[in-house]
Scaffold this motif. Structure first.
Motif, mmCIF file in Angstrom:
data_model
loop_
_atom_site.group_PDB
_atom_site.id
_atom_site.type_symbol
_atom_site.label_atom_id
_atom_site.label_comp_id
_atom_site.label_asym_id
_atom_site.label_seq_id
_atom_site.Cartn_x
_atom_site.Cartn_y
_atom_site.Cartn_z
ATOM 1 N N PHE A 1 0.831 -1.211 0.000
ATOM 2 C CA PHE A 1 0.000 0.000 0.000
ATOM 3 C C PHE A 1 0.866 1.261 0.000
ATOM 4 O O PHE A 1 0.530 2.262 -0.634
ATOM 5 C CB PHE A 1 -0.946 -0.010 1.201
ATOM 6 N N GLN A 2 1.988 1.214 0.690
ATOM 7 C CA GLN A 2 2.911 2.351 0.695
ATOM 8 C C GLN A 2 3.494 2.573 -0.693
ATOM 9 O O GLN A 2 3.624 3.710 -1.154
ATOM 10 C CB GLN A 2 4.027 2.069 1.693
ATOM 11 N N SER A 3 3.837 1.484 -1.401
ATOM 12 C CA SER A 3 4.476 1.569 -2.711
ATOM 13 C C SER A 3 3.581 2.202 -3.768
ATOM 14 O O SER A 3 4.074 2.804 -4.718
ATOM 15 C CB SER A 3 4.909 0.171 -3.187
ATOM 16 N N ILE A 4 2.267 2.045 -3.611
ATOM 17 C CA ILE A 4 1.350 2.614 -4.603
ATOM 18 C C ILE A 4 0.758 3.943 -4.123
ATOM 19 O O ILE A 4 -0.205 4.437 -4.687
ATOM 20 C CB ILE A 4 0.223 1.619 -4.959
ATOM 21 N N GLY A 5 1.356 4.494 -3.050
ATOM 22 C CA GLY A 5 0.945 5.816 -2.593
ATOM 23 C C GLY A 5 -0.289 5.837 -1.716
ATOM 24 O O GLY A 5 -0.828 6.911 -1.436
ATOM 25 N N LYS A 6 -0.773 4.650 -1.264
ATOM 26 C CA LYS A 6 -1.938 4.583 -0.374
ATOM 27 C C LYS A 6 -1.459 4.738 1.071
ATOM 28 O O LYS A 6 -1.421 3.793 1.856
ATOM 29 C CB LYS A 6 -2.666 3.255 -0.556
ATOM 30 N N ALA A 7 -1.053 5.969 1.398
ATOM 31 C CA ALA A 7 -0.396 6.224 2.675
ATOM 32 C C ALA A 7 -1.300 5.947 3.880
ATOM 33 O O ALA A 7 -0.850 5.413 4.899
ATOM 34 C CB ALA A 7 0.090 7.666 2.721
ATOM 35 N N LYS A 8 -2.585 6.292 3.761
ATOM 36 C CA LYS A 8 -3.485 6.126 4.908
ATOM 37 C C LYS A 8 -3.686 4.658 5.264
ATOM 38 O O LYS A 8 -3.688 4.284 6.435
ATOM 39 C CB LYS A 8 -4.831 6.786 4.611
ATOM 40 N N VAL A 9 -3.850 3.820 4.242
ATOM 41 C CA VAL A 9 -4.025 2.387 4.489
ATOM 42 C C VAL A 9 -2.752 1.795 5.083
ATOM 43 O O VAL A 9 -2.788 1.036 6.058
ATOM 44 C CB VAL A 9 -4.392 1.636 3.189
ATOM 45 N N SER A 10 -1.608 2.145 4.489
ATOM 46 C CA SER A 10 -0.329 1.649 4.984
ATOM 47 C C SER A 10 -0.083 2.101 6.420
ATOM 48 O O SER A 10 0.394 1.317 7.259
ATOM 49 C CB SER A 10 0.801 2.142 4.078
ATOM 50 N N MET A 11 -0.453 3.331 6.715
ATOM 51 C CA MET A 11 -0.272 3.847 8.069
ATOM 52 C C MET A 11 -1.141 3.091 9.069
ATOM 53 O O MET A 11 -0.704 2.732 10.164
ATOM 54 C CB MET A 11 -0.609 5.339 8.112
ATOM 55 N N PHE A 12 -2.385 2.828 8.671
ATOM 56 C CA PHE A 12 -3.285 2.080 9.546
ATOM 57 C C PHE A 12 -2.729 0.690 9.848
ATOM 58 O O PHE A 12 -2.756 0.230 10.999
ATOM 59 C CB PHE A 12 -4.673 1.960 8.921
ATOM 60 N N LEU A 13 -2.214 0.020 8.822
ATOM 61 C CA LEU A 13 -1.655 -1.310 9.019
ATOM 62 C C LEU A 13 -0.414 -1.261 9.908
ATOM 63 O O LEU A 13 -0.179 -2.177 10.708
ATOM 64 C CB LEU A 13 -1.323 -1.954 7.678
ATOM 65 N N SER A 14 0.385 -0.216 9.767
ATOM 66 C CA SER A 14 1.551 -0.046 10.630
ATOM 67 C C SER A 14 1.126 0.163 12.078
ATOM 68 O O SER A 14 1.714 -0.401 13.006
ATOM 69 C CB SER A 14 2.382 1.152 10.167
ATOM 70 N N LEU A 15 0.101 0.991 12.250
ATOM 71 C CA LEU A 15 -0.380 1.298 13.599
ATOM 72 C C LEU A 15 -1.055 0.098 14.258
ATOM 73 O O LEU A 15 -0.992 -0.066 15.479
ATOM 74 C CB LEU A 15 -1.358 2.469 13.553
ATOM 75 N N SER A 16 -1.716 -0.736 13.456
ATOM 76 C CA SER A 16 -2.499 -1.832 14.027
ATOM 77 C C SER A 16 -1.642 -2.775 14.846
ATOM 78 O O SER A 16 -2.014 -3.176 15.957
ATOM 79 C CB SER A 16 -3.221 -2.609 12.917
ATOM 80 N N ARG A 17 -0.471 -3.123 14.339
ATOM 81 C CA ARG A 17 0.386 -4.061 15.056
ATOM 82 C C ARG A 17 0.968 -3.431 16.312
ATOM 83 O O ARG A 17 0.953 -4.023 17.388
ATOM 84 C CB ARG A 17 1.500 -4.543 14.126
ATOM 85 N N GLN A 18 1.466 -2.197 16.178
ATOM 86 C CA GLN A 18 2.250 -1.622 17.260
ATOM 87 C C GLN A 18 1.404 -0.902 18.309
ATOM 88 O O GLN A 18 1.653 -1.045 19.505
ATOM 89 C CB GLN A 18 3.277 -0.647 16.674
ATOM 90 N N LEU A 19 0.449 -0.124 17.853
ATOM 91 C CA LEU A 19 -0.290 0.724 18.786
ATOM 92 C C LEU A 19 -1.620 0.117 19.196
ATOM 93 O O LEU A 19 -1.951 0.060 20.388
ATOM 94 C CB LEU A 19 -0.520 2.097 18.149
ATOM 95 N N ILE A 20 -2.372 -0.373 18.222
ATOM 96 C CA ILE A 20 -3.725 -0.854 18.514
ATOM 97 C C ILE A 20 -3.709 -2.179 19.265
ATOM 98 O O ILE A 20 -4.511 -2.407 20.170
ATOM 99 C CB ILE A 20 -4.540 -0.988 17.209
#
Length: 446
Positions: free
Chosen positions: A382-401
């Motif tokens: 998702f980051q590679s295709i510029g979908k920053a919000k989706v990629s950010m959510f997935l990053s946050l899900s593991r670490q923060l959520i």
């Protein structure tokens, strides 16, 4: 083959061969980078002492936070450049490069300077005890002084990969590992500089590699090169860089907060040795995560280019191949953790008490590694295709959520064992979320 032809091949060459062409150098570079970090830890653990390992582990949040700012610029710039090269907009790609350089210098100096002013309070907040703070302070004073060089080195390496020069990026990383490995014993043992010597070795090796990178980008015959007239901040370009780079920024910032929380939980339930054990386990897991990131870095320019060119079949093919490779790598990591935890821990220390705790940490932290590769690749897709919000959510899900609540609950119920158990638990939940998001992706369905 000229640089323009190499870039155009991203849209025509067989995907499997392309991924191998781009991923193998990146994997070698990432393995070298993980060894780069391990070399410091091994020399510090064997040559300075047990508490020095714990002191080094206390600095991990600093590294994550610095990497967060570096990734926001480096990953944001390289992804933006990949898309522009796919669209054959070479003028904008060179402007992005100029902005990448300026942003890295500005952010590197500001971050290093501010952190140096408040170093002791920050280290105390990160979980340093009176026994470990002297080691952490000595190491970080040197690292922070050279922070701008570190940012530039990593930022330009990311751009090299996007500019169809994965081998040069690999050479730069290998060079830093070799130089660092040579300088570490000289500075630590011969000159008697201790943990500060390891920091000097790190910064000096990066500066030397940066000189070589600068020479590469100064070649006017290259498609992507320095034009010093473009070394000025452009608000629209910066906005795009930061927009794309927010996902890795969020991921590394969350990693910083999570490591702080982990260190505090470890200090409460296991003391300085538990913090040191986490540092050892983290280095072992880091090797396999970095290999997976190498696969991602090989995938990124291919995915970015073909997304920009609307070649969605090729985009899906490269993502599937990257997922397969990442799963194999992480499964190997799982097997190493389950059957080789003792020799892995013994690399870093002779202290049997620390080794015993580190064995448990290694096995628990890598318990669900066979599925972790999938989650990492999908986030990067998702980051590679510029979908920053989706990629950010997935990053946050593991670490923060998932991880932070699990740490709080599990450590209260099971103490030190609960701290270790929270990590595979959050990895499993994050992978499930990534699978759902991938299934719903419109690009994946087209």
């Amino acid at each position: 083959m000229d640089n323009k032809q190499a870039t155009l091949e991203l849209g025509t060459k067989p995907v499997g061969r392309l991924l191998m062409q781009y991923a193998l150098p990146a994997i070698v570079a990432m393995v070298a980078a993980s060894l780069y970090n391990m070399v410091d830890s091994i020399f510090i653990g064997q040559g300075v002492g047990v508490l020095a390992i714990s002191g080094l582990a206390i600095t991990f949040p600093f590294m994550n936070l610095s990497a967060a700012f570096g990734a926001a610029i480096g990953v944001g710039s390289s992804t933006f450049i990949s898309v522009k090269l796919g669209q054959r907009d070479y003028a904008i790609a060179n402007k992005v490069l100029g902005n990448c350089v300026m942003l890295n210098i500005i952010v590197g100096i500001l971050f290093g300077g501010i952190c140096l002013l408040f170093l002791d309070p920050i280290l105390g907040f990160f979980g340093a005890s009176e026994n470990t703070i002297p080691y952490a302070r000595e190491y970080m004073q040197v690292i922070l002084v050279g922070n701008a060089f570190t940012h530039l080195y990593f930022g330009l390496n990311a751009v090299l990969r996007s500019a169809s020069k994965p081998r040069q990026a690999m050479y730069a990383t290998i060079f830093t590992v070799v130089i660092n490995s040579i300088l570490d014993p000289i500075f630590i043992y011969v000159l008697g500089l201790g943990i500060r010597g390891a920091a000097y070795a790190t910064i000096l090796s990066q500066i030397l590699a940066l000189c070589w990178q600068w020479k590469l980008f100064s070649n006017k015959d290259e498609l992507l090169h320095f034009d010093y007239s473009l070394f000025r901040i452009n608000k629209q370009i910066v906005k795009n860089i930061v927009g794309i780079g927010m996902s890795p920024f969020a991921m590394n910032s969350c990693a910083c907060l999570v490591v702080i929380f982990i260190n505090k939980c470890l200090m409460a339930h296991g003391g300085d040795l538990a913090v040191g054990a986490y540092g050892i386990a983290n280095r072992i897991a880091f090797i396999f995560v970095m290999v997976t990131m190498g696969v991602n870095q090989g995938m990124q320019p291919i995915a970015g280019y073909n997304y920009g060119a609307q070649n969605y079949d090729r985009l899906r093919k490269v993502v599937k191949l990257a997922i397969l490779c990442a799963t194999v790598v992480c499964t190997v990591g799982f097997l190493v953790a389950m059957f080789g935890a003792y020799p892995c821990a013994r690399l870093f220390t002779k202290d049997e008490s620390l080794i015993e705790i580190a064995e448990t940490a290694i096995r628990m932290m890598m318990m669900v590694f066979p599925i972790v590769g999938y989650q990492i690749v999908v986030t990067n897709f998702f980051q590679s295709i510029g979908k920053a919000k989706v990629s950010m959510f997935l990053s946050l899900s593991r670490q923060l959520i998932f991880l932070v609540p699990a740490l709080a609950i599990f450590s209260e119920i099971w103490g030190l064992w609960g701290v270790w158990a929270s990590m595979p638990f959050s990895d499993a939940l994050a992978t499930i979320v990534a699978a759902v998001m991938m299934k719903r992706s419109s690009v994946w369905k087209n």
